[in-house]
Design an enzyme around this catalytic site. Structure first.
Site, PDB file in Angstrom:
ATOM      1  N   ASP A  36      32.823   7.376  18.292  1.00 35.42           N
ATOM      2  CA  ASP A  36      32.612   8.741  19.052  1.00 35.42           C
ATOM      3  C   ASP A  36      31.164   9.192  18.635  1.00 35.42           C
ATOM      4  OD1 ASP A  36      34.063  10.670  20.642  1.00 35.42           O
ATOM      5  OD2 ASP A  36      32.908  11.984  19.321  1.00 35.42           O
ATOM      6  N   THR A  37      30.567   9.413  19.731  1.00 30.74           N
ATOM      7  CA  THR A  37      29.035   9.909  19.824  1.00 30.74           C
ATOM      8  C   THR A  37      28.817  11.147  19.969  1.00 30.74           C
ATOM      9  OG1 THR A  37      28.273   7.811  19.835  1.00 30.74           O
ATOM     10  CG2 THR A  37      26.851   9.303  20.383  1.00 30.74           C
TER      11      THR A  37
END
Length: 196
Positions: free
Chosen positions: A72-73
């Site tokens: 997840d960014t």
């Protein structure tokens, strides 16, 4: 090398990054609702929790014996998290806010196989030029900004707005390779083995 690798992502960019290292894997969308996790002020905890939930969602689809990779960014600027924009106007506002400033891109990775879990985070600093206001909407429309956290993409038009990058460029693409390889080694796998 007999372990099945599963990239728990529908991101074409993450898929392309991993394909470049010739390691065999399949893509499975986690279908985890990211909006179910509320941001509490710690971007590392937030992205780790999202990545863990994505991995768990893939595992529940019958992939518990596989080695699942999820990420997840987020973009972080002055304590505020920028996820994917909800509209073109929202993307324009994100870019307006980030214009002429530096921000952090944080990616958390989770690798999960059966009960074993390994995780790590990577941070990259990105500086933007002063983006001419008349070009904000043009950029958003030209480069499908609605699918990108922070409303931009380093490989799609990023050269027009990015002034400087400090750290891993793969991190901005959502899959920091050096960190991923370090985690893979905890499962006795190395990307180097697939490049020979």
């Amino acid at each position: 090398m007999g372990t099945q690798l599963v990239l728990g992502s529908s991101s074409k960019i993450r898929k392309a990054v991993l394909e470049a290292f010739r390691i065999p894997f399949i893509c499975v969308s986690s279908d985890f609702d990211e909006r179910s996790i509320t941001y509490s002020g710690d971007p590392f905890e937030y992205t780790r929790e999202l990545a863990w939930n994505k991995a768990n969602a893939v595992r529940s689809q019958g992939f518990s014996d596989s080695l699942i990779i999820t990420a997840d960014t987020v973009v972080v600027y002055e304590g505020e998290v920028f996820n994917k924009p909800e509209s073109e106007e929202h993307a324009v506002e994100m870019l307006r806010t980030l214009s002429g400033t530096s921000h952090s891109v944080i990616t958390s990775l989770v690798l999960m196989q059966n009960e074993k879990v390994a995780s790590a985070s990577e941070t990259t600093q990105v500086s933007f030029i002063d983006i001419p206001p008349q070009h904000l909407k043009t950029y958003v429309q030209a480069f499908s900004s609605l699918k990108r956290c922070g409303g931009y993409c380093v490989q799609d038009g990023g050269g027009l707005i990015i002034k400087q990058i400090e750290g891993c460029v793969y991190n901005i693409q959502g899959l920091p390779i050096k960190t991923l390889n370090q985690l893979l080694m905890e499962f006795n796998i190395s990307l180097w083995d697939y490049l020979a």
